[in-house]
Scaffold this motif. Structure first.
Motif, PDB file in Angstrom:
ATOM      1  N   CYS A  86       0.842  -1.186   0.000  1.00 31.94           N
ATOM      2  CA  CYS A  86       0.000   0.000   0.000  1.00 31.94           C
ATOM      3  C   CYS A  86       0.883   1.244   0.000  1.00 31.94           C
ATOM      4  CB  CYS A  86      -0.893  -0.004   1.230  1.00 31.94           C
ATOM      5  SG  CYS A  86      -1.860   1.501   1.379  1.00 31.94           S
ATOM      6  N   GLN A  88       0.045   4.168   0.660  1.00 37.23           N
ATOM      7  CA  GLN A  88      -0.310   5.090   1.740  1.00 37.23           C
ATOM      8  C   GLN A  88       0.227   4.643   3.089  1.00 37.23           C
ATOM      9  OE1 GLN A  88      -4.411   6.329   2.593  1.00 37.23           O
ATOM     10  NE2 GLN A  88      -4.621   6.629   0.401  1.00 37.23           N
ATOM     11  N   HIS A  89       0.143   3.339   3.337  1.00 32.95           N
ATOM     12  CA  HIS A  89       0.477   2.846   4.672  1.00 32.95           C
ATOM     13  C   HIS A  89       1.722   1.970   4.719  1.00 32.95           C
ATOM     14  CE1 HIS A  89      -3.996   3.443   4.665  1.00 32.95           C
ATOM     15  NE2 HIS A  89      -3.626   4.206   5.677  1.00 32.95           N
ATOM     16  N   CYS A 105      -4.872  -2.489   2.026  1.00 35.68           N
ATOM     17  CA  CYS A 105      -4.211  -3.050   3.200  1.00 35.68           C
ATOM     18  C   CYS A 105      -5.171  -2.987   4.381  1.00 35.68           C
ATOM     19  CB  CYS A 105      -2.910  -2.301   3.503  1.00 35.68           C
ATOM     20  SG  CYS A 105      -3.129  -0.754   4.389  1.00 35.68           S
ATOM     21  N   CYS A 108      -6.127   0.526   5.403  1.00 40.68           N
ATOM     22  CA  CYS A 108      -7.082   1.107   4.470  1.00 40.68           C
ATOM     23  C   CYS A 108      -8.489   0.645   4.832  1.00 40.68           C
ATOM     24  CB  CYS A 108      -6.812   0.633   3.046  1.00 40.68           C
ATOM     25  SG  CYS A 108      -5.404   1.400   2.265  1.00 40.68           S
TER      26      CYS A 108
HETATM   27 ZN   LIG Z   1      -3.325   1.164   3.059  1.00 46.27          ZN
END
Ligand SMILES: [Zn+2]
Ligand SMILES: [Zn+2]
Ligand SMILES: [Zn+2]
Ligand SMILES: [Zn+2]
Length: 146
Positions: A86, A88-89, A105, A108
């Motif tokens: 991911c 973002q994470h 993920c 998320c």
């Molecule tokens: Zn994520």
């Protein structure tokens, strides 16, 4: 060292240099095989993030032509399709959001996709595998019909 010996050494050095194998690996580590080719596999050109499969030029055509594949997300062919991270994470994409048709993920899932129709990627994959079998069969029928 006598002149004769020196010549021998020079000669040895040369042969050793020539005998050394060329130092370039032939296989591209990024090469991915088409999941739909039977028998001799072609090199995949694109991978689909929805199908979780990779396609060669020929087998990719339905993705361009059929309405059914319109929302599918094609990316450069990648072997690591199933273990994506991911952005973002920085977590492994372990779940799949059916609402958005994308891999997500766990963070998320708790965050942006709260309340969405989510399943574990493993479950989604086995379902996809079944669908893939179907698509494969349809391909075979079409090919046989010509
Ligand atoms: Zn994520
Ligand atoms: Zn193929
Ligand atoms: Zn697809
Ligand atoms: Zn979602």
């Amino acid at each position: 060292m006598s002149k004769k010996n020196r010549l021998m050494v020079e000669k040895l050095k040369k042969t050793r240099l020539q005998a050394a194998p060329p130092d370039h690996s032939s296989a591209d580590p990024e090469d991915v095989e088409c999941d739909f080719c039977t028998g001799r596999k072609h090199k995949a050109v694109q991978s689909c993030l929805v199908c979780l499969a990779s396609y060669c030029e020929a087998h990719l055509q339905p993705h361009y032509q059929s309405q059914a594949f319109q929302k599918h997300k094609l990316v450069k062919a990648s072997r690591r399709l199933q273990e994506q991270i991911c952005s973002q994470h920085d977590k492994l994409l372990e779940a799949y959001c059916r609402t958005d048709q994308q891999s997500i993920c766990m963070l998320c899932m708790l965050d942006n996709h709260r309340g969405h129709d989510t399943v574990s990627l493993a479950a989604e994959k086995s379902e996809k595998q079944k669908k893939l079998e179907w698509t494969r069969r349809e391909y075979q029928i079409k090919i046989r019909r010509g």
